[in-house]
Design a protein around this motif. Sequence first.
Motif, PDB file in Angstrom:
ATOM      1  N   ASP A 205     -25.068   9.923  23.007  1.00 18.02           N
ATOM      2  CA  ASP A 205     -25.709  11.171  22.893  1.00 18.02           C
ATOM      3  C   ASP A 205     -25.180  11.879  21.525  1.00 18.02           C
ATOM      4  O   ASP A 205     -23.993  12.481  21.580  1.00 18.02           O
ATOM      5  N   THR A 207     -25.627  15.000  20.606  1.00 23.32           N
ATOM      6  CA  THR A 207     -25.437  16.457  20.718  1.00 23.32           C
ATOM      7  C   THR A 207     -24.049  16.649  21.594  1.00 23.32           C
ATOM      8  O   THR A 207     -23.604  17.518  21.458  1.00 23.32           O
ATOM      9  N   ASP A 208     -23.523  15.386  22.218  1.00 25.81           N
ATOM     10  CA  ASP A 208     -22.430  15.671  23.025  1.00 25.81           C
ATOM     11  C   ASP A 208     -21.693  14.229  23.111  1.00 25.81           C
ATOM     12  O   ASP A 208     -21.402  13.736  23.968  1.00 25.81           O
ATOM     13  N   GLU A 301     -38.205  21.238  19.254  1.00 27.50           N
ATOM     14  CA  GLU A 301     -37.609  19.837  19.064  1.00 27.50           C
ATOM     15  C   GLU A 301     -38.099  19.617  17.429  1.00 27.50           C
ATOM     16  O   GLU A 301     -39.020  19.669  16.967  1.00 27.50           O
ATOM     17  N   GLY A 305     -35.234  14.156  16.387  1.00 26.18           N
ATOM     18  CA  GLY A 305     -34.565  14.118  17.985  1.00 26.18           C
ATOM     19  C   GLY A 305     -34.680  13.513  18.628  1.00 26.18           C
ATOM     20  O   GLY A 305     -35.608  12.594  18.462  1.00 26.18           O
ATOM     21  N   ASP A 328     -26.559  17.461  10.410  1.00 28.44           N
ATOM     22  CA  ASP A 328     -25.957  17.065  11.486  1.00 28.44           C
ATOM     23  C   ASP A 328     -26.234  17.934  12.871  1.00 28.44           C
ATOM     24  O   ASP A 328     -25.609  18.162  13.694  1.00 28.44           O
ATOM     25  N   ALA A 329     -27.548  18.225  13.046  1.00 31.55           N
ATOM     26  CA  ALA A 329     -28.043  18.932  14.054  1.00 31.55           C
ATOM     27  C   ALA A 329     -28.307  18.062  15.172  1.00 31.55           C
ATOM     28  O   ALA A 329     -28.135  18.308  16.414  1.00 31.55           O
ATOM     29  N   GLY A 330     -28.399  16.663  14.937  1.00 32.84           N
ATOM     30  CA  GLY A 330     -28.946  15.753  15.839  1.00 32.84           C
ATOM     31  C   GLY A 330     -30.028  16.135  16.552  1.00 32.84           C
ATOM     32  O   GLY A 330     -31.118  16.549  16.190  1.00 32.84           O
ATOM     33  N   GLY A 331     -29.785  16.190  18.173  1.00 31.74           N
ATOM     34  CA  GLY A 331     -30.901  16.368  18.816  1.00 31.74           C
ATOM     35  C   GLY A 331     -30.569  17.918  19.363  1.00 31.74           C
ATOM     36  O   GLY A 331     -31.269  17.980  20.552  1.00 31.74           O
ATOM     37  N   ALA A 332     -29.697  18.582  18.913  1.00 31.59           N
ATOM     38  CA  ALA A 332     -29.342  19.874  19.454  1.00 31.59           C
ATOM     39  C   ALA A 332     -30.801  20.681  19.667  1.00 31.59           C
ATOM     40  O   ALA A 332     -31.353  20.629  18.671  1.00 31.59           O
TER      41      ALA A 332
END
Length: 423
Positions: A205, A207-208, A301, A305, A328-332
Amino acid sequence: MIPNLASSSASAGRLPDKIVVASTRPCRLQNVIPHPLHYKELAVGWRVAKNTALLFLSSIWRLCWRGRLTPGWSCKKHGAARSQPAPGEVLTLHLRQEIVMRVLAVLAALTAATPSSAIEADTQPTPGILIGDRLLNVATHLRIVPQAYSIRQTDSALDTLLESAGSLPLGTPAHLVDENPCAILVGLLETEAPRIVVESSAPFDVTDPAQDPQRLMPLITQADLVEHMGTAIETVDFTIGADLAIFQIGEMFGRSAEAAALLDEREARIASVEALLPLARSMRATVLHGADGGDMAVTVERPGGPTDLALLDRIGVETVGAPTAVPDAGGAPMRVDWHAIAAAEPDVIVATGDADQVRAALRRATASVPALSGIPAVAADAILPLPAYSDMDVVGYPYTLEAWTRAFSEVAMAAVSAPAASR
């Protein structure tokens, strides 16, 4: 259960004099002793006796830490306790055999006087500790309920299943690594699990990343207790694909028939999706997610993402209306820019989560951004309430993909038919 020391020898069947755990923070044992009411079946059965003894040990431990009792167990921090110490603090638990032997004597007497466990056969936990959301998701659908588990998050249905079977929650992977490294070892003592199975999913993941189950591997493999108890450490590799991972879990736990049935159902669902593709026309979509109130009650979204990669790319729909220059937002989750959505003119707006929240936010935004009322999605009322994508729900993914594909297929067909009907 605490291992049986009465019939032990110096080399086998006996708790080691020392248990070493690599940690970045000190660990206090009393914080992870299971409460006697944790399991529903504790109303009767030998677990009453066992957990009573564990609470007794926990009380002694608290007194030791407060300096009110000469410790039967001592907990000290050392800079290095192994030939190749891991970074950070190392916790060394010294277990005095005398106090454990006394507790075991009481346990034996109480166990003989209590009835057998009240767990029904169909809810009896499968021996083992499972670490990872995807792993547990597949396992429970194969009728595998572990003795203990560690996952990022759960839901009410899964909670009910795990609680009814007496499965012990150990905390999230990040909590085990960063906050309480002793918890998994206490869980091992409590369950005497013959194996610890850890999910491998790369990339994890975005986001985490702190919740990656593989972060636990150095902790588990270094622990003297795991080696002493002969616990097998195994990995289920989701990087090779969900289908092969499902097959691997079925083989590992003797659920090959269930795994085969699940794979057949997945294949059928994917086949129904493929039959709907390609779409009748190219489409652009904005995905909005509604949640509970606050500044981020509705989020958008972004391209690249998790939802975009797992669903829209596969369906052949372009994601628009979200910021793209966010490093660096990723899927946040990202704050909605209604002006960007109006400029992108999506053909469809997908509403996941609380769809009513999304519709209400769109109505409010139209007052300040009038151009929104003219975009194709709003003009055609192509606002689709669809289930949110979750990378944890391996079993549910084909159903989610099918629901999205059918919805987009219907919109695409309607858009193609509309001009013909008007001629």
